[in-house]
Enzyme design. Structure first.
Site, short mmCIF file in Angstrom:
data_model
loop_
_atom_site.label_atom_id
_atom_site.label_comp_id
_atom_site.label_asym_id
_atom_site.label_seq_id
_atom_site.Cartn_x
_atom_site.Cartn_y
_atom_site.Cartn_z
N ARG A 26 0.80 38.68 52.07
CA ARG A 26 0.42 37.25 52.02
C ARG A 26 1.22 36.48 50.97
O ARG A 26 1.39 35.28 51.04
CB ARG A 26 -1.07 37.14 51.69
N GLU A 31 -3.25 37.35 37.12
CA GLU A 31 -4.13 36.81 36.08
C GLU A 31 -3.23 36.08 35.09
O GLU A 31 -2.58 36.73 34.24
CB GLU A 31 -4.90 37.93 35.38
N ASP A 50 -6.19 22.44 28.17
CA ASP A 50 -5.10 22.72 29.10
C ASP A 50 -4.33 21.43 29.36
O ASP A 50 -4.95 20.37 29.58
CB ASP A 50 -5.64 23.26 30.44
N ASN A 51 -3.02 21.51 29.33
CA ASN A 51 -2.17 20.35 29.61
C ASN A 51 -1.30 20.64 30.81
O ASN A 51 -0.99 21.80 31.11
CB ASN A 51 -1.26 20.03 28.40
N ARG A 62 11.49 16.86 26.76
CA ARG A 62 10.29 16.47 26.01
C ARG A 62 10.27 17.25 24.69
O ARG A 62 10.27 18.47 24.71
CB ARG A 62 9.02 16.77 26.82
N HIS A 65 8.19 18.39 19.43
CA HIS A 65 6.89 17.89 19.00
C HIS A 65 6.08 18.96 18.29
O HIS A 65 6.21 20.15 18.56
CB HIS A 65 6.07 17.42 20.22
N LYS A 75 0.69 26.90 21.29
CA LYS A 75 0.85 26.58 22.72
C LYS A 75 1.23 27.84 23.51
O LYS A 75 2.02 28.65 23.03
CB LYS A 75 1.93 25.50 22.91
N HIS A 122 7.98 22.23 19.24
CA HIS A 122 8.14 22.69 20.62
C HIS A 122 8.81 21.60 21.44
O HIS A 122 8.56 20.40 21.24
CB HIS A 122 6.77 23.03 21.22
N TYR A 135 0.36 24.11 30.04
CA TYR A 135 0.26 24.87 28.81
C TYR A 135 -1.09 24.69 28.13
O TYR A 135 -1.71 23.64 28.23
CB TYR A 135 1.40 24.53 27.83
N ASP A 173 10.84 9.89 21.94
CA ASP A 173 11.74 11.03 21.63
C ASP A 173 13.15 10.58 21.32
O ASP A 173 13.93 11.31 20.72
CB ASP A 173 11.70 12.05 22.77
C1 LIG Z 1 0.28 15.60 24.40
C2 LIG Z 1 -0.79 14.68 24.89
C3 LIG Z 1 -0.49 13.40 25.31
N1 LIG Z 1 -1.49 12.57 25.75
C4 LIG Z 1 -1.12 11.24 26.23
C5 LIG Z 1 -0.41 10.39 25.18
C6 LIG Z 1 0.55 9.56 25.99
O1 LIG Z 1 -0.09 8.34 26.41
C7 LIG Z 1 0.83 10.39 27.23
C8 LIG Z 1 2.20 11.05 27.20
O2 LIG Z 1 2.29 11.73 25.95
P1 LIG Z 1 3.71 12.26 25.46
O3 LIG Z 1 4.77 11.28 25.84
O4 LIG Z 1 3.57 12.66 24.01
O5 LIG Z 1 3.88 13.56 26.37
P2 LIG Z 1 5.05 14.64 26.18
O6 LIG Z 1 6.32 13.97 25.84
O7 LIG Z 1 5.00 15.50 27.38
O8 LIG Z 1 4.59 15.45 24.90
C9 LIG Z 1 4.19 16.81 24.98
O9 LIG Z 1 5.33 17.57 25.24
C10 LIG Z 1 5.80 18.48 24.26
C11 LIG Z 1 6.74 19.45 24.93
C12 LIG Z 1 4.73 19.19 23.54
O10 LIG Z 1 4.88 20.33 23.11
C13 LIG Z 1 3.47 18.49 23.27
O11 LIG Z 1 2.40 19.20 23.86
C14 LIG Z 1 3.42 17.10 23.72
O12 LIG Z 1 3.93 16.33 22.66
O13 LIG Z 1 -0.19 11.40 27.29
C15 LIG Z 1 -2.81 12.96 25.79
O14 LIG Z 1 -3.69 12.19 26.18
N2 LIG Z 1 -3.13 14.22 25.37
C16 LIG Z 1 -2.17 15.10 24.91
O15 LIG Z 1 -2.52 16.25 24.55
#
Ligand SMILES: Cc1cn([C@H]2C[C@H](O)[C@@H](COP(=O)(O)OP(=O)(O)O[C@H]3O[C@H](C)C(=O)[C@H](O)[C@H]3O)O2)c(=O)[nH]c1=O
Length: 195
Positions: A26, A31, A50-51, A62, A65, A75, A122, A135, A173
């Site tokens: 299939r 896990e 969880d993100n 990205r 951070h 993470k 990261h 993640y 960024d």
């Molecule tokens: C990280 C995060 C963001 N947000 C909101 C804040 C902003 O309005 C929106 C986008 O956030 P950001 O532009 O910071 O997302 P990334 O650029 O993907 O940032 C992440 O990507 C890099 C690789 C990382 O390691 C971090 O986990 C995190 O900084 O989501 C949330 O509501 N909760 C969260 O935990």
């Protein structure tokens, strides 16, 4: 046969884990996380959130951070669709690898996961379009503690697998600070289940 392959990277605290996939006619089952099998590899960590992030274009970058204390985040990163070059940078004062980086290619097909402990920045860049990353983090999102470093900082010197002019970055960024003059809030001897 273990259900988890664990491989330290050139920065030993950053660990690659590959859960076993049980294939049949299939497809496969795996896990992707279990406190029973992961705790030996990651220590007694408790993930709180969880993100998931979708990036439409190849070359979406990205990072770099991290969250400052009192809300640091460890993470556990994996790819649901597509592939990424995933990078961790050691920000722990007193670490022999302070300022050093490690990168691993994570793919949906391979199921590889990268553990990034407290005290590391990261970031990742996507290697193909329509890449989805999921993640776990062991600390809640804390905007007041949100911090970053320039993805292309020459002192850190990450060898990203994309040309600088092809990187797709958020406005945030594009303006992350340089590593020169950075004063780290982390120390290698901080007691933490995740560092
Ligand atoms: C990280 C995060 C963001 N947000 C909101 C804040 C902003 O309005 C929106 C986008 O956030 P950001 O532009 O910071 O997302 P990334 O650029 O993907 O940032 C992440 O990507 C890099 C690789 C990382 O390691 C971090 O986990 C995190 O900084 O989501 C949330 O509501 N909760 C969260 O935990």
């Amino acid at each position: 046969m273990s259900n988890l392959i664990v491989r330290p990277t050139r920065i030993p605290a950053v660990v690659l884990v590959i859960p076993r996939r049980f294939g049949d006619e299939r497809g496969w089952f795996s896990e992707t996380y279990s406190t029973r099998t992961f705790s030996d590899a990651l220590g007694g960590i408790t993930f709180m959130q969880d993100n998931q992030a979708f990036s439409a274009q190849k070359g979406t970058l990205r990072g770099l951070h991290f969250q400052r204390p009192p809300e640091p985040q460890a993470k556990l990163v994996r790819v649901l669709r597509g592939s990424i070059f995933d990078v961790a940078v050691d920000l722990r004062l007193g670490s022999p690898t302070y300022g050093h980086w490690v990168g691993e290619t994570l793919t949906a097909n391979g199921g590889e996961q990268l553990f990034v402990p407290h005290g590391f920045a990261h970031g990742y860049c996507t290697l193909e379009p329509n890449t989805e990353v999921a993640y776990k983090v062991d600390g809640f999102y804390a905007p007041a503690c949100d911090a970053g470093l320039a993805w292309d900082d020459p002192t850190i010197g990450i060898s990203w697998p994309i040309a600088a002019e092809d990187a797709i970055l958020s406005d945030k960024d594009k303006k992350q600070p340089a590593f020169a003059g950075f004063i780290s809030p982390f120390h290698v001897h901080q007691t933490s289940a995740a560092a």
